[in-house]
Each structure stands twice: as C-alpha cells, then as structure tokens.
Design a protein around this motif. Structure first.
Motif, PDB file in Angstrom:
ATOM      1  N   UNK A  34      19.067   0.736   6.838  1.00 34.52           N
ATOM      2  CA  UNK A  34      18.814   0.623   7.857  1.00 34.52           C
ATOM      3  C   UNK A  34      17.508   0.048   8.538  1.00 34.52           C
ATOM      4  N   UNK A  35      16.459   0.598   7.760  1.00 29.93           N
ATOM      5  CA  UNK A  35      15.194  -0.115   7.887  1.00 29.93           C
ATOM      6  C   UNK A  35      14.590  -1.433   7.767  1.00 29.93           C
ATOM      7  N   UNK A  36      15.119  -2.558   6.449  1.00 31.44           N
ATOM      8  CA  UNK A  36      15.018  -3.844   6.580  1.00 31.44           C
ATOM      9  C   UNK A  36      14.584  -4.596   7.762  1.00 31.44           C
ATOM     10  N   UNK A  37      13.956  -5.054   7.740  1.00 25.64           N
ATOM     11  CA  UNK A  37      13.294  -5.828   9.252  1.00 25.64           C
ATOM     12  C   UNK A  37      13.070  -5.625  10.091  1.00 25.64           C
ATOM     13  N   UNK A  38      12.334  -4.061  10.367  1.00 25.20           N
ATOM     14  CA  UNK A  38      11.692  -3.402  11.037  1.00 25.20           C
ATOM     15  C   UNK A  38      10.105  -3.182  11.076  1.00 25.20           C
ATOM     16  N   UNK A  39       9.078  -2.506  12.287  1.00 27.76           N
ATOM     17  CA  UNK A  39       7.800  -2.936  11.313  1.00 27.76           C
ATOM     18  C   UNK A  39       7.409  -1.438  10.965  1.00 27.76           C
ATOM     19  N   UNK A  40       6.687  -1.951  10.478  1.00 29.93           N
ATOM     20  CA  UNK A  40       6.102  -0.903   9.530  1.00 29.93           C
ATOM     21  C   UNK A  40       4.784  -0.712  10.790  1.00 29.93           C
ATOM     22  N   UNK A  41       4.314   0.564   9.763  1.00 31.10           N
ATOM     23  CA  UNK A  41       3.288   1.489  11.014  1.00 31.10           C
ATOM     24  C   UNK A  41       1.580   0.452  10.093  1.00 31.10           C
ATOM     25  N   UNK A  42       2.431  -0.545   9.558  1.00 31.26           N
ATOM     26  CA  UNK A  42       0.603  -1.911   9.047  1.00 31.26           C
ATOM     27  C   UNK A  42       1.041  -2.778  10.680  1.00 31.26           C
ATOM     28  N   UNK A  43       2.378  -3.246  10.666  1.00 32.86           N
ATOM     29  CA  UNK A  43       2.671  -3.545  11.709  1.00 32.86           C
ATOM     30  C   UNK A  43       3.327  -4.679  11.163  1.00 32.86           C
ATOM     31  N   UNK A  44       3.670  -4.954   9.880  1.00 30.07           N
ATOM     32  CA  UNK A  44       4.476  -6.214   8.888  1.00 30.07           C
ATOM     33  C   UNK A  44       6.480  -5.574   9.304  1.00 30.07           C
ATOM     34  N   UNK A  45       6.712  -6.679   9.006  1.00 30.57           N
ATOM     35  CA  UNK A  45       7.799  -6.565   9.014  1.00 30.57           C
ATOM     36  C   UNK A  45       8.453  -5.493   7.383  1.00 30.57           C
ATOM     37  N   UNK A  46       9.184  -4.857   7.864  1.00 31.25           N
ATOM     38  CA  UNK A  46       9.406  -4.000   5.866  1.00 31.25           C
ATOM     39  C   UNK A  46      11.112  -4.891   4.940  1.00 31.25           C
ATOM     40  N   UNK A  47      10.868  -5.056   3.716  1.00 25.60           N
ATOM     41  CA  UNK A  47      11.712  -6.021   3.537  1.00 25.60           C
ATOM     42  C   UNK A  47      11.814  -5.065   2.354  1.00 25.60           C
ATOM     43  N   UNK A  48      13.433  -4.857   2.094  1.00 23.16           N
ATOM     44  CA  UNK A  48      13.594  -4.307   0.624  1.00 23.16           C
ATOM     45  C   UNK A  48      13.567  -4.940  -0.539  1.00 23.16           C
ATOM     46  N   UNK A  49      13.145  -6.144  -0.332  1.00 20.23           N
ATOM     47  CA  UNK A  49      12.688  -7.184  -1.415  1.00 20.23           C
ATOM     48  C   UNK A  49      11.300  -7.088  -1.969  1.00 20.23           C
ATOM     49  N   UNK A  50       9.906  -6.924  -1.267  1.00 18.84           N
ATOM     50  CA  UNK A  50       8.611  -6.144  -1.699  1.00 18.84           C
ATOM     51  C   UNK A  50       8.407  -5.133  -2.523  1.00 18.84           C
ATOM     52  N   UNK A  51       7.558  -4.537  -3.044  1.00 21.57           N
ATOM     53  CA  UNK A  51       7.288  -3.762  -3.448  1.00 21.57           C
ATOM     54  C   UNK A  51       5.931  -2.953  -2.736  1.00 21.57           C
ATOM     55  N   UNK A  52       6.609  -2.299  -1.585  1.00 20.15           N
ATOM     56  CA  UNK A  52       6.280  -1.740  -0.679  1.00 20.15           C
ATOM     57  C   UNK A  52       6.501  -0.275  -0.602  1.00 20.15           C
ATOM     58  N   UNK A  53       5.452   0.869  -0.020  1.00 20.14           N
ATOM     59  CA  UNK A  53       6.008   1.803  -0.293  1.00 20.14           C
ATOM     60  C   UNK A  53       5.304   2.363   1.101  1.00 20.14           C
ATOM     61  N   UNK A  54       6.238   4.009   1.692  1.00 18.59           N
ATOM     62  CA  UNK A  54       4.928   4.491   2.884  1.00 18.59           C
ATOM     63  C   UNK A  54       5.133   6.020   2.297  1.00 18.59           C
TER      64      UNK A  54
END
Length: 172
Positions: A34-54
């Motif tokens: 559901x969160x894929x493509x939404x804006x994160x707190x850092x301002x970037x778009x969230x991608x399920x295909x990147x190595x990121x975390x909250x």
C-alpha cells in the motif's frame, strides 16, 4: 638456565581505538505494498525495490546494518522514513531489504540494528550519531580503553521490548 626477558616485550599491547556503535535490538517488520510510491518523511518516494527503512529515532539519511537474529543474514539500508509505530518494533523495512534478510515468510523477526558513524554519507550524520552515543555514555572518553559503545535501553515511548530497544528522544 633462566632466560633474559627483554623489557620491550613486557610493554602493554597496542589496542586500536574501537569505534562507538549505536545498537538497536527489537522486532522488524516490512512495509505493506500500500505504501509503494507514497512520499516518505525524507521527501523521497517509497519504493519496495530499494534498500530503505523507517526508524523513529535514527537520523534520516543514516546508513545502518540490520541483522536477522534468527538466521544471521544482514543487509545495509538507508533510513528515509519514520516509524514503525507498533510496540516493540524498532524498524520497518522495504520488501527488498526484508527479502535479503529472509523474513518475507515470517513477516516480523528479531533484529539487531547497528549504526556506525564512519558508515555515514555526511559529516553531519557522523557527528549526530556520535552525539547520540555520547549522550548515552557521557564518561566513555575517560576510560583507559574505549570499548565498543552499545546503546541498549528500553524505549520510553513504548515501555520497552523484551530485547531492549535503544532509543533517544532527539527530534529530527
């Protein structure tokens, strides 16, 4: 006959300075699609295909290593969002990071999150993590040998977890 011992051999060994490490233990989960493509707190778009975390407390942009306590697999992620907001959880991962940790089937696993100042992409992030560790261990510099500094204390916001989450009240 007794051997003569060279005095230089008796000098104390040289101990390399060990870098302080901010360690966070608790449960990890991963983002719903559901969160894929939404804006994160850092301002970037969230991608399920990147190595990121909250993370609720680690600085945005921090590079951290997450290790699955059940299987020992690790992954390096960049903190680009805030959360999780579930008691006992210390980090929310992208699907790609969760896959690398082997946690897709389980959904939630015990992890160890490590943030090293030297791994950070900028001086300000390095300094911020150093201050976070120093605030937990203010007398660290007075010790003759600097140990690895591990921050493990209950999260005041969540009442703690069974593993002990290291959290600071620093605002972003």
């Amino acid at each position: 006959m007794p051997q003569d011992i060279d005095v230089e051999e008796m000098s104390p060994p040289i101990v390399p300075e060990i870098e302080p490490v901010y360690v966070h233990k608790g449960k990890a989960s991963y983002y719903a699609d559901f969160f894929h493509g939404r804006t994160t707190a850092s301002g970037e778009r969230f991608s399920q295909n990147r190595l990121t975390a909250a993370s609720r407390r680690l600085p945005l942009g921090s590079r951290v290593t997450v290790t699955n306590a059940d299987n020992g697999r690790s992954v390096e992620v960049v903190i680009n969002d805030r959360g999780p907001y579930v008691k006992g959880r210390v980090i929310d991962l992208s699907r790609k990071a969760a896959r690398e940790l082997g946690m897709i089937e389980d959904g939630v696993v015990d992890v160890r999150v490590e943030a090293r100042p030297s791994d950070q992409p900028s001086r300000s992030l390095r300094q911020r993590l150093e201050r976070m560790v120093a605030s937990l261990y203010p007398n660290r510099d007075s010790a003759p040998e600097r140990p690895v500094t591990v921050a493990e204390r209950p999260d005041p916001d969540l009442g703690g977890s069974e593993l002990g989450a290291a959290e600071l009240g620093a605002a972003e």
